[in-house]
Design a protein around this motif. Sequence first.
Motif, short mmCIF file in Angstrom:
data_model
loop_
_atom_site.label_atom_id
_atom_site.label_comp_id
_atom_site.label_asym_id
_atom_site.label_seq_id
_atom_site.Cartn_x
_atom_site.Cartn_y
_atom_site.Cartn_z
N PRO A 173 -4.16 27.07 -3.89
CA PRO A 173 -3.07 26.20 -4.55
C PRO A 173 -3.41 24.08 -3.93
CG PRO A 173 -3.08 28.58 -2.84
CD PRO A 173 -3.95 28.46 -3.88
N ASP A 174 -3.10 23.86 -5.22
CA ASP A 174 -3.54 22.49 -4.45
C ASP A 174 -2.13 21.85 -3.37
OD1 ASP A 174 -3.73 19.18 -4.52
OD2 ASP A 174 -3.11 20.01 -7.27
N THR A 175 -2.63 22.06 -2.23
CA THR A 175 -0.93 21.83 -0.82
C THR A 175 -1.76 20.71 -1.01
OG1 THR A 175 -3.09 22.75 0.50
CG2 THR A 175 -1.10 24.16 -0.87
N GLY A 176 -2.87 19.75 -0.76
CA GLY A 176 -3.34 18.05 -0.20
C GLY A 176 -3.49 18.84 0.88
N LEU A 177 -4.85 17.72 0.48
CA LEU A 177 -5.83 17.81 1.94
C LEU A 177 -5.33 17.70 3.29
CD1 LEU A 177 -8.88 15.83 -0.05
CD2 LEU A 177 -8.61 17.75 0.57
N GLN A 178 -4.50 17.46 3.76
CA GLN A 178 -3.73 16.95 4.96
C GLN A 178 -3.11 18.87 5.83
OE1 GLN A 178 -3.54 14.73 6.69
NE2 GLN A 178 -4.40 13.27 5.60
N ASP A 179 -3.15 19.31 4.63
CA ASP A 179 -2.90 20.81 4.78
C ASP A 179 -3.47 21.81 4.36
OD1 ASP A 179 -0.10 20.32 5.68
OD2 ASP A 179 0.55 19.56 3.61
N THR A 180 -4.88 21.58 4.34
CA THR A 180 -5.80 22.32 3.54
C THR A 180 -7.03 22.08 5.16
OG1 THR A 180 -5.52 22.20 1.24
CG2 THR A 180 -7.93 22.66 1.67
N ARG A 181 -7.68 23.50 4.41
CA ARG A 181 -8.81 23.55 5.48
C ARG A 181 -10.09 22.44 4.57
NH1 ARG A 181 -10.21 24.98 9.83
NH2 ARG A 181 -8.26 25.97 10.57
N LEU A 182 -10.76 21.98 5.87
CA LEU A 182 -11.96 20.88 5.39
C LEU A 182 -13.27 21.56 5.57
CD1 LEU A 182 -10.46 17.90 6.33
CD2 LEU A 182 -10.78 18.25 3.82
N LEU A 183 -14.37 21.42 4.78
CA LEU A 183 -15.11 22.49 4.85
C LEU A 183 -16.51 21.40 5.22
CD1 LEU A 183 -15.62 25.28 2.34
CD2 LEU A 183 -14.47 25.37 4.65
N GLY A 184 -17.25 21.11 5.80
CA GLY A 184 -18.18 20.02 6.00
C GLY A 184 -19.84 20.61 7.07
N PHE A 185 -21.02 20.03 6.58
CA PHE A 185 -21.59 20.32 7.07
C PHE A 185 -22.74 19.56 8.29
CE2 PHE A 185 -21.96 18.81 2.68
CZ PHE A 185 -23.76 18.12 3.72
N ARG A 186 -23.84 19.69 8.69
CA ARG A 186 -24.15 18.91 9.75
C ARG A 186 -25.33 17.94 8.54
NH1 ARG A 186 -23.16 23.05 13.46
NH2 ARG A 186 -21.58 22.77 15.05
N TRP A 187 -26.10 16.93 8.24
CA TRP A 187 -27.34 16.11 8.38
C TRP A 187 -28.27 17.27 8.46
CZ3 TRP A 187 -27.09 14.24 3.00
CH2 TRP A 187 -26.08 14.41 2.75
N ARG A 188 -29.44 17.36 7.68
CA ARG A 188 -29.99 17.99 8.73
C ARG A 188 -31.35 16.28 8.80
NH1 ARG A 188 -33.98 22.04 8.83
NH2 ARG A 188 -32.34 23.05 8.28
N ASN A 189 -30.84 15.10 9.19
CA ASN A 189 -31.81 13.92 9.33
C ASN A 189 -30.36 13.34 9.12
OD1 ASN A 189 -33.17 11.85 8.83
ND2 ASN A 189 -33.62 11.47 7.52
N PRO A 190 -30.31 12.85 10.12
CA PRO A 190 -28.69 11.93 10.68
C PRO A 190 -28.61 10.28 10.42
CG PRO A 190 -28.96 13.44 12.97
CD PRO A 190 -30.21 13.53 11.88
N GLU A 191 -29.77 9.94 10.18
CA GLU A 191 -30.21 8.62 9.64
C GLU A 191 -29.72 8.13 8.93
OE1 GLU A 191 -34.27 7.95 11.18
OE2 GLU A 191 -34.26 8.52 12.91
N MET A 192 -29.79 9.51 8.02
CA MET A 192 -29.57 9.12 6.71
C MET A 192 -28.14 8.34 6.70
SD MET A 192 -31.31 11.97 4.37
CE MET A 192 -30.28 11.83 3.32
N GLY A 193 -27.20 8.86 7.65
CA GLY A 193 -25.81 8.22 7.65
C GLY A 193 -25.12 8.84 6.14
N GLY A 194 -25.21 10.54 5.95
CA GLY A 194 -24.31 10.34 4.71
C GLY A 194 -22.76 10.71 4.54
N PRO A 195 -22.80 10.74 3.64
CA PRO A 195 -21.12 11.07 3.51
C PRO A 195 -20.26 11.60 4.20
CG PRO A 195 -22.14 10.48 1.28
CD PRO A 195 -23.16 10.97 2.26
N THR A 196 -19.01 11.55 5.28
CA THR A 196 -18.39 12.18 5.94
C THR A 196 -16.81 13.00 6.09
OG1 THR A 196 -17.93 11.00 7.63
CG2 THR A 196 -20.01 12.35 8.03
N TRP A 197 -16.47 14.05 6.12
CA TRP A 197 -14.54 13.25 5.31
C TRP A 197 -14.25 12.56 6.33
CZ3 TRP A 197 -12.37 15.96 2.20
CH2 TRP A 197 -12.17 17.49 1.04
#
Length: 290
Positions: A173-197
């Motif tokens: 269902p398209d409930t909007g991100l404010q009401d949706t569980r967000l999935l993330g992951f840890r960047w193996r190389n933190p120095e890359m500064g990858g995009p985040t939620w």
Amino acid sequence: MRKLPPLNAIRAFEAVARRLSFADAGGELGVTATAISHQIRHLEAYLGFQLVERRPRQIALTPAGQELFPKLQTAFDTLGEAFAMLDKDVEQSLVRVTTTYAFAERWLVPRLGDFFDQHGDIRVEVETDDDVLDLRADRLDLAIRYGPHTAVSEQAEVLLSDRYIPVSLAECPDTGLQDTRLLGFRWRNPEMGGPTWEQWFKEAGEAFPTDQITRFSDESAAFNALDQGLGSLLSSSALVADGLSSGRYRQIPGPELSGFAYSLVLNPLSRNKRGVKIFADWIMHAAQQV
């Protein structure tokens, strides 16, 4: 007749200069760090000048060592290529590839069937590892590596550039991100500064719902959660392109964050192998079709 220093000492120095570690060089050559250190001192005594500067927690090459290293590396590459060419039946038709778990699972493996249809006589071995492996030491022919465009070297060729977009299963269902569980992951190389939620919500001008995010230790696990319908994932556009095209995934409207580059790196020792040439040409062509 050529007069050369002991070959074991030369080999030890080349490994130390490449890895900047006695322990890592010893592991590569199957001897102890102490044995490597002795070989370096033996070579320095033979030459009459210092090659390696020993510091409390690290080592560095002296100016003489810096001058010698690329010449030795070229010589070892030439030797390796000469011996690799001897095994026509096995080496020429075997390609050893290394890349990240997520790229292998989401991009490379789904396309390998096309490669085998075209080149059924070539065998492919895929080594998945999120760490950057040493192509020479690990006897790998080529790597697909991921990182900033500025980190792409002269020896690498960019395959794909990506951006980061939020996606979910199309059936969810398209409930909007404010009401949706967000999935993330840890960047193996933190120095890359990858995009985040956190960055995505900031650019969207919305409050970040910190209590709705589930983080995983790696990207592949986050993708598996996405496929189970557990939430929305901020993903590399390159890794969800097939899912978006097939209608399995749905892109959620909002900002698109800058990503990085997937680049192709060939091992100088095996770049002239028939199988490596064919695989490199194929994957470059496959990337252009995305």
